[in-house]
Write a protein that holds these residues in place. Structure first.
Motif, PDB file in Angstrom:
ATOM      1  N   GLY A 190      14.283 -13.885-110.988  1.00 56.76           N
ATOM      2  CA  GLY A 190      14.187 -15.336-111.048  1.00 56.76           C
ATOM      3  C   GLY A 190      14.750 -16.034-109.823  1.00 56.76           C
ATOM      4  O   GLY A 190      14.471 -17.216-109.592  1.00 56.76           O
ATOM      5  N   THR A 244      19.460 -17.311-113.786  1.00 50.23           N
ATOM      6  CA  THR A 244      18.495 -17.977-112.896  1.00 50.23           C
ATOM      7  C   THR A 244      18.806 -19.464-112.795  1.00 50.23           C
ATOM      8  O   THR A 244      18.785 -20.049-111.701  1.00 50.23           O
ATOM      9  N   GLN A 247      19.791 -21.447-109.393  1.00 47.68           N
ATOM     10  CA  GLN A 247      18.977 -22.557-108.884  1.00 47.68           C
ATOM     11  C   GLN A 247      19.777 -23.849-108.788  1.00 47.68           C
ATOM     12  O   GLN A 247      19.475 -24.711-107.963  1.00 47.68           O
ATOM     13  N   ALA A 287       8.681 -15.551-110.412  1.00 46.03           N
ATOM     14  CA  ALA A 287       9.160 -16.912-110.138  1.00 46.03           C
ATOM     15  C   ALA A 287       8.311 -17.580-109.062  1.00 46.03           C
ATOM     16  O   ALA A 287       7.954 -18.766-109.170  1.00 46.03           O
ATOM     17  N   GLN A 322       5.853 -20.882-109.504  1.00 45.11           N
ATOM     18  CA  GLN A 322       6.095 -22.090-108.717  1.00 45.11           C
ATOM     19  C   GLN A 322       4.948 -22.397-107.757  1.00 45.11           C
ATOM     20  O   GLN A 322       4.488 -23.546-107.676  1.00 45.11           O
ATOM     21  N   ALA A 334      11.090 -25.305-110.404  1.00 45.59           N
ATOM     22  CA  ALA A 334      12.066 -24.211-110.439  1.00 45.59           C
ATOM     23  C   ALA A 334      12.846 -24.221-111.751  1.00 45.59           C
ATOM     24  O   ALA A 334      13.149 -23.167-112.317  1.00 45.59           O
ATOM     25  N   VAL A 345      10.997 -22.579-114.647  1.00 47.00           N
ATOM     26  CA  VAL A 345      10.921 -21.119-114.585  1.00 47.00           C
ATOM     27  C   VAL A 345      11.987 -20.488-115.473  1.00 47.00           C
ATOM     28  O   VAL A 345      11.739 -19.482-116.143  1.00 47.00           O
ATOM     29  N   SER A 346      13.175 -21.076-115.510  1.00 47.18           N
ATOM     30  CA  SER A 346      14.256 -20.535-116.348  1.00 47.18           C
ATOM     31  C   SER A 346      13.854 -20.524-117.817  1.00 47.18           C
ATOM     32  O   SER A 346      14.107 -19.555-118.539  1.00 47.18           O
ATOM     33  N   LEU A 401      11.284 -17.835-118.497  1.00 46.82           N
ATOM     34  CA  LEU A 401      11.911 -16.513-118.540  1.00 46.82           C
ATOM     35  C   LEU A 401      12.549 -16.238-119.898  1.00 46.82           C
ATOM     36  O   LEU A 401      12.647 -15.084-120.316  1.00 46.82           O
TER      37      LEU A 401
END
Length: 397
Positions: A24, A148, A152, A224, A228, A235, A238-239, A242
């Motif tokens: 990630g 992640t 970020q 990731a 994106q 971003a 994405v977490s 996941l």
């Protein structure tokens, strides 16, 4: 379950988080260190190779050390490796830090499984081992997305510092809760491992593991970036994705174990077919947020559903062809899983760097899974041939 087992579970959670959280964080690490995405992908490969080659060799070399001091030493190495990653001034020191963490990973799971089994009565050993490995599964569901998010928000180095902190908690738990009088079996020598590698039948299964499991990592390593750059997610989103992927992995691992119990080869055949199809499908659905999410859920389910079947099959086969080295064969199959991760991440990096680009990683991964499927069909045919030969001999007798 004894409290000492929870200390092992926390350690497994920390190790699982550090292995997969980098997936990630790859775009963040690449931007911060001013390196290309394929070079960042090698951070995944180098860790997996450290587990692949470090686990069997270091397990053999440390076989005579008492179990509790060995585990404490491994967790100290894990803490040092992640602390070095947190303070890495550049790409090369980060790679060195990842290798140190990988060495701790490989030996820990090799030794930890035996210790977990010894902590409980014989009729609860399987449950104890499953509980320790649950730390790895929970890490994929919670540790990876949370790590992640931290990376970020505050920087990827903070993520590794947090993982080192988890290592400190695990170290304290092992020091306080693990008994000092743990028994240790005879160490598996490197010669024993070479004997297992001399079996053509087992080599086919190791290759099935590396290709069938590792094929997904051609795309997963760069997930990731795909989400994106191709799908268009932020971003922070994405977490959350996941988390969904991790839940699908956990469900797939459980159901995969159930369907593989009766006939692992048959189960693996259908799982690899479905896995290859979904990877190809992801090549087309990645451009749409609405289609990418359900495809990823299916991919997460399938990517780990084959793990129990592959491990069960290698144990069953080893009992037939190398009955004196079943544990060694099982350990080498764990190495094959990590070799698959390393190869998949490396191949994915080559694809990203080529004219094919990031969007081609899923269907290239499907080719590797298809190769694993071919080997599975071949191994199944050899099993049937052996069974027929045994029946013929039995009738003749």
């Amino acid at each position: 379950m004894p409290l000492a087992l929870f200390a092992l579970t926390i350690a497994a959670y920390a190790i699982g988080t550090t292995e997969f959280v980098i997936v990630g964080l790859l775009p963040t690490v690449a931007n911060d260190l001013h390196i290309t995405l394929p070079l960042a992908g090698l951070i995944v490969s180098i860790y997996a190779l450290g587990v692949t080659f470090g686990a069997p060799i270091l397990t053999a070399l440390t076989g005579r050390i008492a179990r509790k001091p060995l585990l404490l030493g491994l967790m100290a190495l894990f803490i040092i490796g992640n602390a070095m990653a947190a303070f890495s001034p550049g790409y090369a020191p980060l790679l060195v830090a990842r290798v140190l963490s990988a060495f701790a990973h490989g030996v820990f799971f090799s030794v930890g499984s035996t210790i977990a089994a010894d902590l409980v009565p014989e009729n609860r050993r399987a449950s104890a081992i499953a509980m320790m490995f649950m730390g790895l599964t929970v890490a994929i569901v919670t540790g990876v997305p949370f790590g992640t998010f931290i990376g970020q928000t505050f920087g990827w180095r903070v993520t590794f510092a947090a993982v080192a902190g988890l290592g400190v908690v695990a170290f304290a738990g092992i020091a306080l809760l693990l008994p000092s009088n743990l028994s240790k079996g005879p160490p598996a020598s490197i010669k024993d491992q070479v004997r297992v590698l001399g079996s053509g039948r087992l080599l086919i299964v190791f290759a099935m593991t590396a290709l069938g499991y590792g094929g997904t990592f051609v795309a997963f390593t760069f997930l990731a970036s795909i989400l994106q750059e191709i799908t268009g997610f932020s971003a922070s989103a994405v977490s959350l994705i996941l988390v969904l992927y991790g839940v699908a992995i956990a469900v797939g691992n459980i159901i995969g174990g159930r369907i593989a119990n009766r006939d692992p080869v048959k189960a693996l055949t259908w799982l690899f077919i479905a896995q290859a199809i979904v990877l190809v499908l992801f090549s087309f659905t990645a451009v749409s947020p609405w289609l990418a999410i359900p495809t990823l859920a299916a991919l997460g389910f399938l990517s780990f559903a084959n793990v129990p079947g592959l491990q069960l099959y290698v144990v069953q086969l080893a009992r037939q062809v190398r009955p004196a080295a079943v544990d060694v064969a099982s350990a080498l199959n764990i190495a094959a899983f990590n070799l698959g991760i390393a190869a998949g991440a490396w191949i994915g990096g080559l694809v990203v760097e080529s004219s094919l680009g990031l969007g081609a990683t899923p269907w290239v991964g499907a080719i590797l899974v298809a190769a694993g499927l071919v080997l599975t069909l071949r191994s199944g045919a050899l099993d049937r041939r052996s069974a027929t030969a045994v029946d013929v001999v039995g009738c003749a007798a």
